[in-house]
Design an enzyme around this catalytic site. Structure first.
Site, short mmCIF file in Angstrom:
data_model
loop_
_atom_site.label_atom_id
_atom_site.label_comp_id
_atom_site.label_asym_id
_atom_site.label_seq_id
_atom_site.Cartn_x
_atom_site.Cartn_y
_atom_site.Cartn_z
N ASP A 138 -13.23 -33.00 23.50
CA ASP A 138 -12.31 -32.80 22.51
C ASP A 138 -12.65 -32.60 21.10
O ASP A 138 -13.19 -33.61 20.79
CB ASP A 138 -11.17 -34.17 22.47
N VAL A 139 -12.38 -31.53 20.64
CA VAL A 139 -13.09 -31.10 19.39
C VAL A 139 -12.73 -32.03 18.14
O VAL A 139 -13.14 -31.95 16.93
CB VAL A 139 -12.94 -29.55 18.96
N ASN A 177 -12.93 -21.69 18.43
CA ASN A 177 -11.70 -21.15 18.96
C ASN A 177 -10.63 -22.08 19.36
O ASN A 177 -9.42 -21.78 19.29
CB ASN A 177 -12.17 -20.27 20.12
N TYR A 219 0.81 -25.11 12.20
CA TYR A 219 -0.13 -24.05 12.59
C TYR A 219 -0.66 -23.36 11.34
O TYR A 219 -1.56 -23.03 11.18
CB TYR A 219 0.45 -23.25 13.52
N LYS A 251 -4.17 -22.68 9.62
CA LYS A 251 -4.98 -21.59 9.62
C LYS A 251 -5.05 -20.99 8.30
O LYS A 251 -6.16 -20.32 7.92
CB LYS A 251 -4.04 -20.59 10.31
#
Length: 258
Positions: free
Chosen positions: A67-68, A94, A163, A167
């Site tokens: 889990d990043v 990613n 989101y 980003k």
């Protein structure tokens, strides 16, 4: 190929692909494996990573569940890569999540906001930091980090505050890492993708909420075209860098006014 299996001879460069169990991550991993790279496949679901590895049976892959958003998982991931391959040439950062769709900002739970930030931004930072340390310390020094941004790094969709914020932040992280990496031959870049055909974008073809309040279907593109673009960026010599690339479905409502 998963834990404990030997490296296939003849594979040169080494990559880590996060979120490799589906979508863009899977497509990029398979593109690199097909081109002779050795690839560490990582994500939260081992069975999906194993499926990716099985799609390239001749490839030299390593499956590592992680889990990043968890620092200990990220440290263990890069330790496993060092132990198996000895070095690193590419991190494709990613892994990401859109979060709850269709939720107005005033109704968004803090836990949902935090989950998106932890995955998309904190996870990208943790993986980039671990890769940076490896790339700086190894001999020969250097390598490449490619962050997966989004069209949302430029323009938001309705009800996409978490989101979109992450980003936009990823673009700042990309620029800062690219600057800091110069003395160590670490090239850092970002690919911004619009409407690649994956499970995440399946709803686009049936109808997506537009800025004017209407719902309309949107065109998508083959995810393989994204994968080929990432491979091109990855295989440049370290003296060259595609700092930012935008790859999108040609007719999607982004350029101009729709």
């Amino acid at each position: 190929m998963s834990e404990g299996q030997p490296i296939t001879a003849g594979h040169g460069k080494i990559a880590v692909v996060t979120g490799a169990g589906s979508g863009i991550g899977r497509a990029v991993a398979l593109e690199l494996l097909g081109a002779g790279w050795s690839v560490a496949l990582t994500g939260r679901r081992t069975e999906r990573l194993e499926e990716t590895a099985a799609l390239a049976p001749e490839g030299a892959s390593l499956v590592v569940r992680a889990d990043v958003a968890r620092p200990d998982d990220v440290a263990a991931l890069f330790a496993a890569v060092r132990e198996r391959f000895g070095r690193l040439d590419l991190l494709f950062n990613n892994a990401g999540t859109f979060g709850p769709g269709g939720v107005a900002v005033e109704d968004l739970a803090y836990e949902a906001w935090r989950h998106v930030v932890d995955t998309n931004l904190n996870g990208a930072f943790l993986c980039a930091q671990a890769a940076y340390r490896q790339l700086k310390e190894q001999d020969p020094q250097g390598g490449r980090i490619i962050n997966n941004g989004s069209i949302s790094a430029h323009t938001p969709r309705p009800h996409s505050a978490p989101y979109t914020a992450t980003k936009h932040a990823l673009t700042g992280l990309t620029k800062a890492l690219a600057l800091d990496g110069r003395p160590y031959r670490i090239a850092v870049s970002q690919i911004d993708i619009g409407n690649a055909a994956t499970d995440m974008t399946a709803r686009m073809q049936t109808g997506a909420l537009q800025a004017n309040g209407e719902t309309a279907p949107e065109p998508v593109m083959d995810v393989a075209d994204v994968a080929r673009t990432v491979r091109h960026m990855a295989e440049l010599p370290l003296e060259a860098n595609v700092q930012f690339a935008t790859v999108l479905a040609t007719a999607m409502p982004y350029v101009g006014r729709g």
